[in-house]
Write an enzyme that holds these catalytic residues in place. Structure first.
Site, mmCIF file in Angstrom:
data_model
loop_
_atom_site.group_PDB
_atom_site.id
_atom_site.type_symbol
_atom_site.label_atom_id
_atom_site.label_comp_id
_atom_site.label_asym_id
_atom_site.label_seq_id
_atom_site.Cartn_x
_atom_site.Cartn_y
_atom_site.Cartn_z
ATOM 1 N N HIS A 57 2.955 -2.611 -6.060
ATOM 2 C CA HIS A 57 2.547 -1.707 -4.991
ATOM 3 C C HIS A 57 2.386 -2.511 -3.693
ATOM 4 O O HIS A 57 2.082 -3.712 -3.733
ATOM 5 C CB HIS A 57 1.207 -1.035 -5.333
ATOM 6 C CG HIS A 57 1.317 0.088 -6.325
ATOM 7 N ND1 HIS A 57 0.295 0.965 -6.585
ATOM 8 C CD2 HIS A 57 2.343 0.466 -7.118
ATOM 9 C CE1 HIS A 57 0.675 1.845 -7.490
ATOM 10 N NE2 HIS A 57 1.916 1.559 -7.844
ATOM 11 N N GLU A 59 0.019 -2.686 -1.565
ATOM 12 C CA GLU A 59 -1.266 -3.368 -1.394
ATOM 13 C C GLU A 59 -1.336 -4.653 -2.214
ATOM 14 O O GLU A 59 -1.884 -5.662 -1.770
ATOM 15 C CB GLU A 59 -2.429 -2.466 -1.847
ATOM 16 C CG GLU A 59 -2.520 -1.134 -1.139
ATOM 17 C CD GLU A 59 -1.785 -0.031 -1.888
ATOM 18 O OE1 GLU A 59 -0.602 -0.234 -2.247
ATOM 19 O OE2 GLU A 59 -2.385 1.028 -2.099
ATOM 20 N N CYS A 87 -4.375 3.497 -5.070
ATOM 21 C CA CYS A 87 -4.644 3.924 -6.445
ATOM 22 C C CYS A 87 -5.759 3.054 -7.006
ATOM 23 O O CYS A 87 -6.240 2.124 -6.360
ATOM 24 C CB CYS A 87 -3.384 3.816 -7.297
ATOM 25 S SG CYS A 87 -2.965 2.116 -7.754
ATOM 26 N N CYS A 90 -4.996 -0.769 -7.165
ATOM 27 C CA CYS A 90 -5.055 -1.435 -5.859
ATOM 28 C C CYS A 90 -6.479 -1.473 -5.317
ATOM 29 O O CYS A 90 -6.903 -2.457 -4.717
ATOM 30 C CB CYS A 90 -4.118 -0.737 -4.885
ATOM 31 S SG CYS A 90 -2.389 -0.905 -5.361
#
Lengths: 149, 149
Positions: A57, A59, A87, A90
């Site tokens: 992801h 992040e 999410c 993260c």
């Protein structure tokens, strides 16, 4: 309207540029930048498809990149600008990193961490706990005991 | 007692070997192996200190490694053996990866995901949400709309 180069909008625009890069690469378009002392020290976009990796992801990649830049694992004086609400993975990573401030653009009603507290593991996932707990626990205890001496 | 090479204990022993490697490297000793069709396809240990990276937990590295081995991001037919109960970040990553089964040894009363549902971000972290939500939301909508055509 002109934007100060240090404004929140300026940095969110940079996060959105990253999201646009993801879009062009046929990835779910999410981008992130990490800002420290008014400067962008890391930028990343979602690469889960390209890398075949659910941990990639925006992040997560930005945290790794920022830590690498700073040479330390804590981002205590950093702000992360993200185009989408993080999410749970993260959000927890940002917590581990002790990031100072989190700014996001759009909410994620399905996967956003603020709505996902209850169900953490996938419903189809079987859980078994306690297997060889003694050995593992001992290793951990020994490690932390050695730290205290 | 002899252990079948396919027994849970066999694989947990391998996870503990990884944890021991972490220990020798002065990392918090946590190890993980990912097993698919009776074979270990990924093994990793905590490297947060060496890599200056809070995301470098054993499970995260093992997920990335297993996905790389399989050439796909889902671990639907895989079991992960971990020497310590996963934290929220790792549990969420395992959920994203749709891992079939999670086996851990010792519980983590402080950071284990089953006890950490409420407080996700660090208490000192400031949160700002909704900044440029419109632009980001539009990018996401456009992406998913283009997928439906």
């Amino acid at each position: 309207m002109t934007l100060s180069v240090n404004s929140d909008e300026h940095f969110m625009k940079e996060a959105l540029k990253e999201a646009s890069l993801a879009f062009k690469e046929d990835e779910v378009p999410v981008g992130a930048v990490v800002v420290c002392e008014g400067k962008i020290i890391a930028r990343a976009h979602n690469q889960t498809e390209a890398l075949h990796d659910v941990t990639a992801h925006a992040e997560m990649l930005a945290i790794t990149s920022a830590s690498n830049f700073l040479g330390g694992k804590y981002l205590e004086n950093c702000t992360i600008y993200i185009s989408l609400e993080p999410c749970l993975m993260c959000a927890a990573a940002l917590s581990h990193a002790r990031v100072s401030k989190v700014v996001w653009a759009t909410d994620d009603p399905k996967m956003g961490f603020s709505r996902m507290e209850k169900q953490v593991l996938h419903p189809k996932t079987t859980i078994m706990q306690g297997l060889m707990a003694e050995e593992s626990s001992q290793l951990l205890k020994t490690f932390f005991q050695s730290k205290r001496q």
